[in-house]
Enzyme design. Structure first.
Site, PDB file in Angstrom:
ATOM      1  N   ASP A 183       0.832  -1.089  -0.023  1.00 27.00           N
ATOM      2  CA  ASP A 183       0.083  -0.231   0.051  1.00 27.00           C
ATOM      3  C   ASP A 183       0.677   1.292   0.252  1.00 27.00           C
ATOM      4  O   ASP A 183       2.319   1.066   0.557  1.00 27.00           O
ATOM      5  CB  ASP A 183      -0.826  -0.013   1.008  1.00 27.00           C
ATOM      6  CG  ASP A 183      -2.263   0.214   0.699  1.00 27.00           C
ATOM      7  OD1 ASP A 183      -1.501   1.682   0.097  1.00 27.00           O
ATOM      8  OD2 ASP A 183      -2.949   0.113   1.218  1.00 27.00           O
ATOM      9  N   HIS A 260      -4.142   2.758  -4.808  1.00 25.79           N
ATOM     10  CA  HIS A 260      -3.006   2.491  -3.387  1.00 25.79           C
ATOM     11  C   HIS A 260      -1.862   1.688  -3.876  1.00 25.79           C
ATOM     12  O   HIS A 260      -0.819   0.868  -2.828  1.00 25.79           O
ATOM     13  CB  HIS A 260      -3.975   1.574  -2.713  1.00 25.79           C
ATOM     14  CG  HIS A 260      -4.997   1.821  -2.247  1.00 25.79           C
ATOM     15  ND1 HIS A 260      -4.303   2.547  -1.199  1.00 25.79           N
ATOM     16  CD2 HIS A 260      -6.467   1.756  -1.684  1.00 25.79           C
ATOM     17  CE1 HIS A 260      -6.115   3.450  -0.173  1.00 25.79           C
ATOM     18  NE2 HIS A 260      -6.986   3.136  -1.852  1.00 25.79           N
ATOM     19  N   GLU A 316     -10.826   2.167  -4.337  1.00 19.76           N
ATOM     20  CA  GLU A 316     -10.517   3.082  -4.035  1.00 19.76           C
ATOM     21  C   GLU A 316      -9.018   3.950  -5.154  1.00 19.76           C
ATOM     22  O   GLU A 316      -8.658   4.651  -4.888  1.00 19.76           O
ATOM     23  CB  GLU A 316      -9.636   3.735  -2.865  1.00 19.76           C
ATOM     24  CG  GLU A 316     -10.928   3.630  -1.539  1.00 19.76           C
ATOM     25  CD  GLU A 316     -10.834   4.047   0.008  1.00 19.76           C
ATOM     26  OE1 GLU A 316     -11.231   4.188  -0.042  1.00 19.76           O
ATOM     27  OE2 GLU A 316      -9.771   3.461   0.038  1.00 19.76           O
ATOM     28  N   PHE A 408     -12.398  -3.023  11.916  1.00 20.33           N
ATOM     29  CA  PHE A 408     -11.904  -3.039  13.678  1.00 20.33           C
ATOM     30  C   PHE A 408     -10.560  -1.621  14.274  1.00 20.33           C
ATOM     31  O   PHE A 408     -10.427  -1.946  14.862  1.00 20.33           O
ATOM     32  CB  PHE A 408     -11.186  -4.520  14.262  1.00 20.33           C
ATOM     33  CG  PHE A 408     -12.001  -5.523  14.351  1.00 20.33           C
ATOM     34  CD1 PHE A 408     -14.093  -5.511  13.871  1.00 20.33           C
ATOM     35  CD2 PHE A 408     -12.107  -6.284  14.834  1.00 20.33           C
ATOM     36  CE1 PHE A 408     -14.635  -6.062  13.950  1.00 20.33           C
ATOM     37  CE2 PHE A 408     -12.748  -7.815  14.855  1.00 20.33           C
ATOM     38  CZ  PHE A 408     -14.473  -7.746  14.801  1.00 20.33           C
ATOM     39  N   GLU A 459      -4.155   2.853   9.885  1.00 22.39           N
ATOM     40  CA  GLU A 459      -3.694   4.306  10.090  1.00 22.39           C
ATOM     41  C   GLU A 459      -3.253   4.831  11.534  1.00 22.39           C
ATOM     42  O   GLU A 459      -2.255   5.405  10.941  1.00 22.39           O
ATOM     43  CB  GLU A 459      -4.483   4.639   9.021  1.00 22.39           C
ATOM     44  CG  GLU A 459      -4.805   5.358   7.580  1.00 22.39           C
ATOM     45  CD  GLU A 459      -6.010   3.719   6.742  1.00 22.39           C
ATOM     46  OE1 GLU A 459      -5.815   2.723   8.318  1.00 22.39           O
ATOM     47  OE2 GLU A 459      -6.053   3.896   5.994  1.00 22.39           O
TER      48      GLU A 459
HETATM   49  C1  ACM Z   1     -10.706  -0.423   2.010  1.00 23.50           C
HETATM   50  O1  ACM Z   1     -11.203  -0.408   2.782  1.00 23.50           O
HETATM   51  N1  ACM Z   1     -10.600   0.292   1.510  1.00 23.50           N
HETATM   52  C2  ACM Z   1     -10.929  -2.338   1.876  1.00 23.50           C
END
Ligand code: ACM
Length: 742
Positions: A183, A260, A316, A408, A459
């Site tokens: 990512d 990503h 995304e 989560f 994150e």
């Molecule tokens: C995602 O949460 N972008 C799969």
């Protein structure tokens, strides 16, 4: 009714209650689908003497090695017979039966996986016990896919940490580990053909995702002093695959494409549409070199991971660069594609062909439906359930991971008591309530819901300890969602078992959340009886809830909550958990108003966003406050122009206050309004401005915040117009739950 009938009814009721509490006391998670408890128990303090039937030597060695880590094996112990019964049956391959009686323990299964799960149940039954009750368990999972996902890109986690989580997954009968290790914030799997991926794209100067995100999003060479990051060598990845396989867990790798992918394009900029580093997150689909790169990477990945599924991300992706890119536009033309959505689908379909040619299957996030789904693909539905439903209705398989129930990374308790999270609110009871088979599916279709998975995006999860804190105990609820048939589930029963599991997790060194110390409030309005019914609940068990309605702090003499509290006008409830005389956590105070606008009508001068209607036109005046999550169905969401509604009270009335409650939660892009304007009118034509209130809270303020914006005084009107002007951040939301009028 004669007294014998009453007596026998009492006995039936009593024995049912006893059965329920007995099954809870077995402390099995996930709860087996069929349990019969006998009378008596087997003393197991001497451990077990294992005897096997039909097991190959290697299988036996593997099982015994794992068994030794959890229970004592001794020739003087009770007999434990492990029997493999390979004859065909209708049950799933993972089924097992377990009997405990005075002769000892017998576990039989059709497969090694079944034996393994029977052993997990035995380990749970005997953990910290000298005796286990006589019991007969017949068990098999509801779903074949029972997954956990860990994002190791945003923050790197060690191989040992992953093994530790695999141990617990196995203990709770989860069987798929989805490894998100590529990512933007870092590429984390060695690819021999492309050394820059781990030599540069796995390293950055900022230890947290947040700092990296806010300071240019750059990468540095591995040997840069102070560099943060890491990656898994192919040997390490193979080691994890082997470790997981011994515990009947399949590791599914994810290689993100086409979005990503900032980290790849920083080190191989020729694969982006601009040809320059740090300009794009998406691969150029018009460039053949993109396919060469992806296929080379996948070839090495396939060699490491025997999993049938290879996850290719797909989520995304921005289409902006493709629109302006001559190569992408040429591809659209030569392939006869309609648009950029079909261009993305072209990539996924081509990659699927490649994977299929190697005997593997493609799995992707639900965006892979856009522009047409690849013929054999399986969809992981994360933006709600619709992607999964659409996939299944078109003959594909799907795995459910909707954000509202399975992410989560969201708060698990009052954000004010928690470390910063991405936003949202997903307490364990809500995870537990999830049914991965949507009611709209026909029985035949529902077989294509392969299962369910919890996702741990990192994150806001910067350390391994914090990752465990977010995983547990919610993962235990997910395990039961995945294994136990809905008719055998019970939150009340699970609550007791999960409370019992927490000290065990802690004693094994897991940094689990210990469940909320606060009372939860929920309420319903009943316009027939003009009352609000307030219910109180807890995650902790056993505890008592004590409460007051006079503004004082509850103490050991305050009434114990047993039934919902009926509110005819206004009440302030202060409630706290107690263990005996001892107060736990902090008291929570909530005010409830059966206010003057309840049941009246609302005119929407700006429509509510269709994704967040909170049940429709009465949502803002139904007496129902929202909870801690903007997605809980009680918050109305508005985008670009904010909120503008007019309440019609039906006739001229005296008004003493107007207050609306808003949320700020910057993770999901929700801010307080910049300003609200409240005006009154008698005819819904001419309005007189009553009040303007500006926000005093910074747009950078983290956490989940709630604030009333309103007016107090004396006035007369039939119509109240309430406008909330958004703070102007592009793509930002305004969320409001109720306008309270007195
Ligand atoms: C995602 O949460 N972008 C799969």
């Amino acid at each position: 009714m004669n007294k014998y009938l009453i007596l026998s009814l009492f006995l039936i009721l009593f024995s049912c209650q006893q059965k329920n509490s007995e099954t809870a006391e077995l402390n099995l998670i996930p709860k087996p689908n069929k349990i019969e408890i006998g009378s008596g128990s087997l003393g197991v303090s001497q451990g077990f003497n294992v005897v096997t039937e039909n097991l190959e030597t290697k299988t036996e060695e593997n099982l015994l090695a794992l068994l030794k880590q959890s229970i004592t094996l001794s020739s003087s112990g009770k007999k434990l017979r492990l029997i493999l019964q390979p004859q065909a049956k209708t049950q799933s391959d993972e089924s097992y039966s377990l009997t405990v009686n005075r002769k000892g323990v017998e576990i039989s299964a059709l497969s090694e996986a079944g034996l393994f799960y029977g052993i997990q149940s035995l380990v749970q039954l005997s953990e910290n016990k000298t005796h286990i009750p006589y019991v007969k368990i017949e068990d098999e999972p509801r779903f074949g896919y029972r997954g956990l996902h860990i994002d190791a890109s945003r923050h790197f986690v060690s191989l040992d940490f992953l093994k530790k989580q695999i141990d617990l997954m196995a203990h709770y009968k989860l069987n798929r580990f989805h490894w998100h290790f590529t990512d933007g914030p870092g590429w984390r799997i060695e690819i021999k053909k492309y050394p820059e991926l781990t030599g540069i794209a796995a390293w950055r100067m900022e230890p947290t995702w947040k700092e990296w995100w806010n300071s240019g999003r750059k990468y540095v060479p591995e040997d840069t002093p102070g560099a943060y990051g890491g990656y898994y060598t192919q040997d390490e990845a193979r080691e994890l695959v082997r470790y997981a396989a011994e515990r009947h867990i399949t590791v599914i790798p994810e290689i993100e494409m086409p979005g990503h992918s900032e980290e790849v394009l920083a080190v191989y900029p020729h694969l982006s549409c601009t040809g320059k580093p740090y300009t794009s997150s998406e691969f150029c689909i018009g460039n053949e070199q993109t396919f060469e790169f992806l296929e080379n990477v996948l070839t090495e990945v396939i060699d490491i991971f025997p999993s049938e599924y290879i996850h290719v991300g797909g989520d995304e992706a921005s289409r902006e660069h493709w629109r302006k890119c001559p190569k992408c536009q040429a591809r659209i033309k030569t392939e006869g594609l309609k648009d950029e959505a079909e261009l993305q689908s072209y990539l996924i379909k081509r990659i699927e062909k490649f994977l299929n040619s190697k005997g593997r299957r493609l799995l992707g996030w639900d965006e892979i439906l856009d522009g047409g789904l690849a013929p054999n693909a399986t969809v992981m539905s994360w933006r709600g359930e619709q992607g999964g439903i659409d996939a299944v209705k078109s003959g594909h398989d799907a795995i459910m991971t909707p954000g509202e129930f399975c992410y989560f990374d969201s708060y698990q308790a009052n954000p004010g008591t928690q470390p910063e999270a991405i936003g949202g609110f997903l307490p364990i009871e809500k995870v537990y309530s999830y049914n991965p088979v949507p009611a709209v599916l026909l029985e035949e279709e529902s077989k294509h819901i392969l299962g369910v998975q919890a996702n741990h995006w990192a994150e806001y999860i910067p350390s391994e300890e914090h990752m465990e804190y977010m995983m547990y105990p919610r993962a235990l609820a997910l395990a039961e969602v995945a294994w136990t048939q809905p008719e055998n589930k019970s939150w009340k029963d699970f609550r007791l078992r999960v409370n019992n599991a927490i000290p065990q997790l802690q004693s094994k060194g897991y940094n689990t959340f210990t469940l909320s110390d606060e009372v939860s409030f929920s309420h319903d309005t009943d316009s027939a009886s003009n009352a609000i019914s307030v219910s109180l609940s807890t995650e902790k068990d056993p505890v008592e809830i004590r409460y007051t309605t006079d503004g004082s702090q509850p103490n050991a003499q305050s009434p114990v909550y047993t039934n919902p509290i009926q509110v005819k006008d206004s009440v302030t409830v202060t409630a706290q958990l107690f263990s005996g005389e001892k107060a736990i956590g902090t008291a929570i105070t909530r005010r409830f108003d059966y206010h003057n606008a309840i049941g009246k009508s609302v005119i929407y001068n700006i429509p509510v966003n269709p994704y967040y209607p909170a049940g429709g036109e009465k949502a803002l005046i139904n007496g129902l406050m929202g909870g801690l999550s903007h997605g809980d169905g009680r918050w109305q969401g508005f985008m670009t122009n904010g909120m503008d509604v007019t309440i019609d009270l039906g006739n001229l009335q005296s008004i003493s206050s107007v207050n609306a409650r808003f949320m700020q939660s910057i993770g999901p892009w929700i801010w307080f309004p910049k300003e609200v304007v409240i005006s009154l009118s008698d005819d819904n034509k001419t309005f007189t401005e009553l009040s303007r209130v500006k926000s005093t809270v910074s747009e950078k303020e983290p956490g989940t915040l709630f604030q009333n914006f309103g007016w107090q005084g004396t006035a007369n009107a039939r119509y109240i117009r309430y406008k909330a002007i958004p703070n102007g951040i592009k793509g930002g939301w305004v969320f409001v739950d109720e306008i309270v009028v007195w």
